[in-house]
Write a protein that holds these residues in place. Structure first.
Motif, PDB file in Angstrom:
ATOM      1  N   LEU A 203       0.831  -1.187  -0.139  1.00  0.00           N
ATOM      2  CA  LEU A 203      -0.042   0.152  -0.020  1.00  0.00           C
ATOM      3  C   LEU A 203       0.905   1.364  -0.005  1.00  0.00           C
ATOM      4  CD1 LEU A 203      -2.793  -0.936   2.449  1.00  0.00           C
ATOM      5  CD2 LEU A 203      -3.036  -0.556   0.087  1.00  0.00           C
ATOM      6  N   GLU A 204       1.959   1.217   0.842  1.00  0.00           N
ATOM      7  CA  GLU A 204       2.931   2.438   0.713  1.00  0.00           C
ATOM      8  C   GLU A 204       3.595   2.484  -0.501  1.00  0.00           C
ATOM      9  OE1 GLU A 204       6.254   4.235   3.653  1.00  0.00           O
ATOM     10  OE2 GLU A 204       5.673   2.230   3.923  1.00  0.00           O
ATOM     11  N   HIS A 208      -0.682   4.538  -1.714  1.00  0.00           N
ATOM     12  CA  HIS A 208      -2.200   4.446  -1.221  1.00  0.00           C
ATOM     13  C   HIS A 208      -2.229   4.936   0.339  1.00  0.00           C
ATOM     14  CE1 HIS A 208      -3.604   2.615  -4.680  1.00  0.00           C
ATOM     15  NE2 HIS A 208      -2.776   1.562  -4.616  1.00  0.00           N
ATOM     16  N   LEU A 209      -1.133   4.677   0.957  1.00  0.00           N
ATOM     17  CA  LEU A 209      -1.040   5.281   2.257  1.00  0.00           C
ATOM     18  C   LEU A 209      -0.807   6.705   2.645  1.00  0.00           C
ATOM     19  CD1 LEU A 209       0.586   2.479   4.370  1.00  0.00           C
ATOM     20  CD2 LEU A 209      -1.740   2.843   4.466  1.00  0.00           C
ATOM     21  N   PRO A 211      -1.609   9.422   1.304  1.00  0.00           N
ATOM     22  CA  PRO A 211      -2.918  10.270   1.705  1.00  0.00           C
ATOM     23  C   PRO A 211      -3.538  10.194   3.125  1.00  0.00           C
ATOM     24  CG  PRO A 211      -2.895   9.608  -0.545  1.00  0.00           C
ATOM     25  CD  PRO A 211      -2.003   8.695   0.242  1.00  0.00           C
ATOM     26  N   GLN A 212      -3.278   9.067   3.386  1.00  0.00           N
ATOM     27  CA  GLN A 212      -4.255   8.623   4.642  1.00  0.00           C
ATOM     28  C   GLN A 212      -3.436   8.951   5.929  1.00  0.00           C
ATOM     29  OE1 GLN A 212      -6.987   8.152   3.626  1.00  0.00           O
ATOM     30  NE2 GLN A 212      -6.293   7.685   1.370  1.00  0.00           N
ATOM     31  N   THR A 213      -2.178   8.776   5.959  1.00  0.00           N
ATOM     32  CA  THR A 213      -1.225   8.991   7.165  1.00  0.00           C
ATOM     33  C   THR A 213      -0.181   9.711   6.775  1.00  0.00           C
ATOM     34  OG1 THR A 213      -0.059   7.597   8.869  1.00  0.00           O
ATOM     35  CG2 THR A 213      -0.182   6.625   6.775  1.00  0.00           C
ATOM     36  N   PRO A 216       3.992   6.436   7.670  1.00  0.00           N
ATOM     37  CA  PRO A 216       3.514   5.085   7.415  1.00  0.00           C
ATOM     38  C   PRO A 216       4.555   4.114   8.101  1.00  0.00           C
ATOM     39  CG  PRO A 216       3.834   6.210   5.188  1.00  0.00           C
ATOM     40  CD  PRO A 216       4.224   7.414   6.206  1.00  0.00           C
ATOM     41  N   LEU A 219       2.878   3.396  11.367  1.00  0.00           N
ATOM     42  CA  LEU A 219       1.730   2.338  11.207  1.00  0.00           C
ATOM     43  C   LEU A 219       2.204   1.090  11.095  1.00  0.00           C
ATOM     44  CD1 LEU A 219      -1.312   2.912  10.705  1.00  0.00           C
ATOM     45  CD2 LEU A 219      -1.057   2.708   8.234  1.00  0.00           C
TER      46      LEU A 219
END
Length: 233
Positions: A203-204, A208-209, A211-213, A216, A219
């Protein structure tokens, strides 16, 4: 000439092969798998296309060599990270392996995608795959981590019903020979552990990560810590 010492011609050939591979990896990073072309590499090196074909007979041969190099570099790194942690700290060895996978992938996103993601249009891998030895090392290493913590997993209801028939025969044969005390559920756990590591990394790498965090790495470490907590270590 002493045994093991390369001749001048051999050194020049090895250096040219390294340069071809380096350019191919840069083209991959800049333009994706489609950008890897022997003619494009020849132009950058000031060589004729025919001369490059003297080093790699086909584009498939070059891509196979790249995948083998890339996968081997990854496995070298994760094994070194694991082995830096004492054997009596199995949880720490799992975390070290996972963190090394993520660190390498973030530093080498194009190479990660070459091995684990983007198919190369028209590429036909050799029999057994382009990186069979590295793949076997990675599999054995990961299952070895699972085997070391398996006593903490016994009795989990979700893992009670796996059978060897649930897995590929080649994988089953190798794992049963290397880890005779590990049951089918242990192999299932190893594959699930791999999924927890690989999923967030993919995802990273694919964007995709972020924009959300904003972090990373934090996480990912939380996921590894939870994995270890689940083991009761």
């Amino acid at each position: 000439m002493p045994e093991g010492v390369m001749s001048r011609r051999e050194r020049l050939r090895a250096e040219t092969i390294r340069e071809i591979k380096a350019i191919a990896l840069r083209l991959l990073a800049e333009g994706g798998p489609d950008a890897i072309a022997l003619r494009a590499i020849a132009r950058e090196m000031g060589m004729t296309a025919g001369a490059v074909y003297g080093y790699f007979a086909t584009r498939d041969d070059l891509i196979s060599a790249l995948i083998s190099d890339v996968y081997t570099a990854l496995v070298d790194r994760v094994e070194a990270a694991r082995d830096a942690i004492p054997v009596d700290d199995p949880g720490g060895r799992i975390v070290a392996w996972g963190e090394a996978v993520r660190g390498w992938a973030v530093e080498h996103p194009a190479e990660f995608r070459l091995v684990y993601g983007d198919p190369v249009p028209g590429y036909r891998p050799p029999p057994g795959g382009p990186a069979a030895e590295a793949e076997l090392r990675a599999c054995t290493g990961l299952v070895g981590l699972a085997a070391a913590v398996w006593p903490h997993r016994r009795g989990r209801a979700a893992e009670a019903h796996f059978e060897w028939a649930d897995f590929g025969p080649e994988l089953t044969g190798h794992i049963r020979a290397e880890f005779p005390a590990l049951p089918p559920a242990g192999l299932a756990f190893a594959l699930r552990m791999w999924g927890r590591m690989h999923g967030l990394v993919a995802l990273e790498v694919y964007g995709h990560l972020l924009p959300q965090t904003a972090d990373p790495a934090k996480l990912f470490r939380a996921e590894m810590d939870e994995l270890i907590d689940d083991l009761g270590l």
